[in-house]
Design an enzyme around this catalytic site. Structure first.
Site, PDB file in Angstrom:
ATOM      1  CD  GLU A  46       2.609  -5.900  -1.039  1.00  0.00           C
ATOM      2  OE1 GLU A  46       1.812  -6.748  -0.601  1.00  0.00           O
ATOM      3  OE2 GLU A  46       3.839  -5.937  -0.821  1.00  0.00           O
ATOM      4  CG  ASP A  57      -3.132  -9.467   5.425  1.00  0.00           C
ATOM      5  OD1 ASP A  57      -2.006  -9.567   4.916  1.00  0.00           O
ATOM      6  OD2 ASP A  57      -4.150  -9.161   4.789  1.00  0.00           O
TER       7      ASP A  57
END
Length: 255
Positions: A46, A57
């Site tokens: 990824e 995030d």
């Protein structure tokens, strides 16, 4: 056949996905890192597209995105780098980014670049699946790009089933109501057990807060695979320039 499809046809348990931020630690490191991950039998790679305003995030990935942007990483450079190694990588490559980045670049242009550079699928956490179905499904299919949607402990059972149906890549199960990068596992086992009991028909993997072999094996009890991001980025940060050895040792520990 799309590499994600091919992988899931051949293997549907004990999958290991590793996330890395494009352009980190240095602008030219991404092709090296991807080849090392592939060489060490990571199932899915990824690649995060650096973004200045991420939603999901945690601090580790945010910091690597800031560094990658400062290094000069752009989508155009990333596609150039992927093109140089696409014939040397066996594992499927999935790009993780944000809907605004893709739409700013131009959706069809972006998907065409993905196909031409060997990308198999996309994770766009802020792209609603109903918008995808109504507006984008045909063009994703035109360029053979699989799409992954996320579910969290706050996702209703009805919506989980709808997301399972809409997903063409894998269902990304967020292990807890937190951002990425926890140094300690914080599994919501009640949620994971509920998802497991639903019998999802699409491949599904657990991410967020996974860093050790124990974490990975625990994830495998609830799903087809485990996704590691922040912990791997910390490995790169501490590699002292020896990326190959650091990656090899870390993946070996996980296996």
């Amino acid at each position: 056949m799309n590499k994600l499809e091919q992988l899931f046809n051949q293997k549907n348990n004990n999958l290991l996905t590793i996330y890395t931020t494009a352009g980190y630690p240095n602008l030219s490191d991404t092709p090296v890192i991807l080849r090392e991950l592939d060489k060490n039998n990571v199932d899915i790679i990824e690649v995060g597209i650096p973004y200045s305003d991420p939603l999901a995030d945690g601090p580790t990935i945010q910091a690597t995105s800031e560094k990658a942007l400062a290094n000069g990483m752009t989508l155009a450079i990333l596609f150039e780098q992927l093109n140089t190694i696409k014939d040397k990588i066996t594992a499927p490559i999935v790009l993780m980014g944000y809907y605004n980045q893709v739409m700013t670049f131009g959706l069809e242009k972006f998907l065409q670049n993905c196909q031409e550079s060997g990308v198999s699928g996309l994770i766009l956490p802020d792209m609603p699946y109903d918008i995808y179905l109504a507006q984008h499904k045909e063009v994703f299919e035109k360029y053979d790009q699989k799409v992954t949607f996320l579910i969290t402990p706050l996702t209703t059972e009805t919506r989980i089933k709808e997301i399972n149906d809409a997903t063409t890549g894998f269902v990304y199960i967020v292990s807890s109501s937190a951002t990425t990068g926890a140094t300690e596992s914080n599994y919501n086992e009640e949620f994971l057990s509920k998802v497991k009991s639903l019998g999802l028909t699409k491949p599904h993997q657990i991410g967020f807060g996974i860093s050790t072999k124990d974490d990975v094996e625990k994830a495998w009890n609830f799903a087809n695979g485990a996704i590691i991001g922040s912990a791997f980025l910390r490995v790169l940060e501490n590699s002292n320039g020896n990326l190959s050895e650091s990656i090899k040792n870390y993946i070996s520990e996980l296996r």
